[in-house]
Design a protein around this motif. Structure first.
Motif, PDB file in Angstrom:
ATOM      1  N   GLN A 149       0.835  -1.187   0.000  1.00 56.59           N
ATOM      2  CA  GLN A 149       0.000   0.000   0.000  1.00 56.59           C
ATOM      3  C   GLN A 149       0.880   1.252   0.000  1.00 56.59           C
ATOM      4  N   PRO A 150       0.449   2.334  -0.648  1.00 46.31           N
ATOM      5  CA  PRO A 150       1.226   3.573  -0.621  1.00 46.31           C
ATOM      6  C   PRO A 150       1.462   4.037   0.811  1.00 46.31           C
ATOM      7  N   SER A 151       2.700   4.412   1.106  1.00 45.20           N
ATOM      8  CA  SER A 151       3.039   4.812   2.475  1.00 45.20           C
ATOM      9  C   SER A 151       4.358   5.579   2.463  1.00 45.20           C
ATOM     10  N   ALA A 152       4.777   5.999   3.658  1.00 44.81           N
ATOM     11  CA  ALA A 152       6.071   6.673   3.813  1.00 44.81           C
ATOM     12  C   ALA A 152       7.162   5.631   4.013  1.00 44.81           C
ATOM     13  N   ALA A 153       8.371   5.975   3.584  1.00 47.92           N
ATOM     14  CA  ALA A 153       9.541   5.123   3.805  1.00 47.92           C
ATOM     15  C   ALA A 153      10.496   5.853   4.743  1.00 47.92           C
ATOM     16  N   SER A 154      11.315   5.066   5.435  1.00 54.38           N
ATOM     17  CA  SER A 154      12.232   5.657   6.403  1.00 54.38           C
ATOM     18  C   SER A 154      13.587   4.959   6.351  1.00 54.38           C
ATOM     19  N   PHE A 155      14.647   5.774   6.241  1.00 53.97           N
ATOM     20  CA  PHE A 155      15.996   5.251   6.408  1.00 53.97           C
ATOM     21  C   PHE A 155      16.281   5.209   7.906  1.00 53.97           C
TER      22      PHE A 155
END
Length: 322
Positions: A149-155
């Motif tokens: 699902q579309p979402s935020a990504a995080s390093f």
């Protein structure tokens, strides 16, 4: 006295050759390093080295550097030719064109002496440095959607990094071609990494489907400590702003929006600005300790070497007098 001055000149010339800056120092000082050719219609806020030719209708260099400051040095160094029809604005700074100047240069000083720049050495150093970074042990991870699902990504920086470099390994497909990433940021996770290294595998890079950077990663405090290492890319097309320095020694790169950091690339079609968030991160880099073949560090000359140089100069001087 004349003999002493001759010997000192020989010794200092050799000293300068043996104390060339390595890739980390170059990233600290130069905003743009093009290992082959640059075609530009935009600007670089800091200093630029182009090993090959410079072309394009008009481009600007050193726009954020203090004018009439001799310590700045040359804001543009071109190892080969300035193409016909190209206009260069140096904003009151010095320019070096080692080859033929077929263009127009707005500068207080134009020279053709690029003898202090070893372009082949610069290229080999950055190729080897990129390879070295790509082999560092991974200690941090990119978190993306787990349910398609579309979402935020995080390093996410690993919780045991401390003050060491945070090292990520990602693929072009998992990040730049992932249209489920609506936005992305960096989470320090309570750590204080000396630098953030994002190794990106893949030969073809295109960020047109990627979401925008937000939060921490868009601040200079973070940008100045990030290296995006495209260690095997041959073609990079950036239509989104990238935050941090970019190392892509084999790539032909085209940009449409700003690059917020230092850039090292093989060939560059510059359509967007390169901003002066120069790399200031700390990386402990010792090729010998890593048992590698990356010849980046250039040892400072010893007094013994300088003495030998002086003696050699004396012998040559005596022969010329006899």
């Amino acid at each position: 006295m004349k003999k002493l001055n001759t010997l000192m000149g020989v010794a200092l010339t050799c000293y300068a050759h043996f104390s060339l800056a390595g890739p980390i120092e170059t990233l600290n000082e130069y905003n743009l390093v093009v290992l082959n050719d640059l075609t530009s219609t935009s600007e670089v806020e800091g200093k630029t080295i182009v090993a090959g030719d410079l072309s394009g209708s008009a481009s600007n260099y050193g726009t954020h550097l203090a004018q009439n400051d001799s310590s700045v040095g040359s804001v543009l160094v071109v190892g080969s030719d300035l193409s016909s029809g190209t206009t260069v604005n140096a904003n009151g700074h010095e320019v070096i064109i080692a080859g033929t100047n077929n263009g127009n240069i707005n500068s207080n000083s134009v020279s053709n002496d690029a003898s202090q720049y070893d372009f082949d050495l610069i290229k080999s150093e950055f190729i080897n440095f990129s390879g070295y970074l790509s082999e560092l042990a991974v200690n941090s991870v990119l978190l993306t959607s787990s349910n398609n699902q579309p979402s935020a990504a995080s390093f996410n920086v690993g919780d045991s990094v401390g003050n060491d470099p945070a090292v990520f390994n990602i693929t072009s497909e998992s990040f730049f071609e992932n249209n489920l990433i609506q936005q992305y940021d960096i989470d320090l996770n309570g750590q204080s990494p000396s630098t953030i290294i994002i190794n990106v595998s893949g030969e073809m890079i295109n960020d047109s489907n990627l979401g925008n950077a937000v939060g921490n990663i868009t601040s200079d405090v973070f940008r100045e400590n990030i290296i995006w290492n495209f260690f095997e890319a041959t073609e990079i097309d950036l239509v989104k702003q990238i935050n941090g320095s970019v190392l892509a020694p084999f790539a032909d790169l085209t940009n449409a929006t700003p690059i917020e950091g230092s850039l090292v690339v093989n060939n560059f079609q510059q359509n967007g600005e390169v901003h002066d968030a120069l790399f200031t991160g700390v990386i402990s880099y010792d090729p010998d300790a890593n048992n590698s073949t990356y010849p980046v560090k250039v040892p400072e000359p010893s007094m013994f070497f300088i003495l030998l140089t002086a003696l050699a100069g004396m012998m040559m001087w005596n022969r010329s007098k006899s």
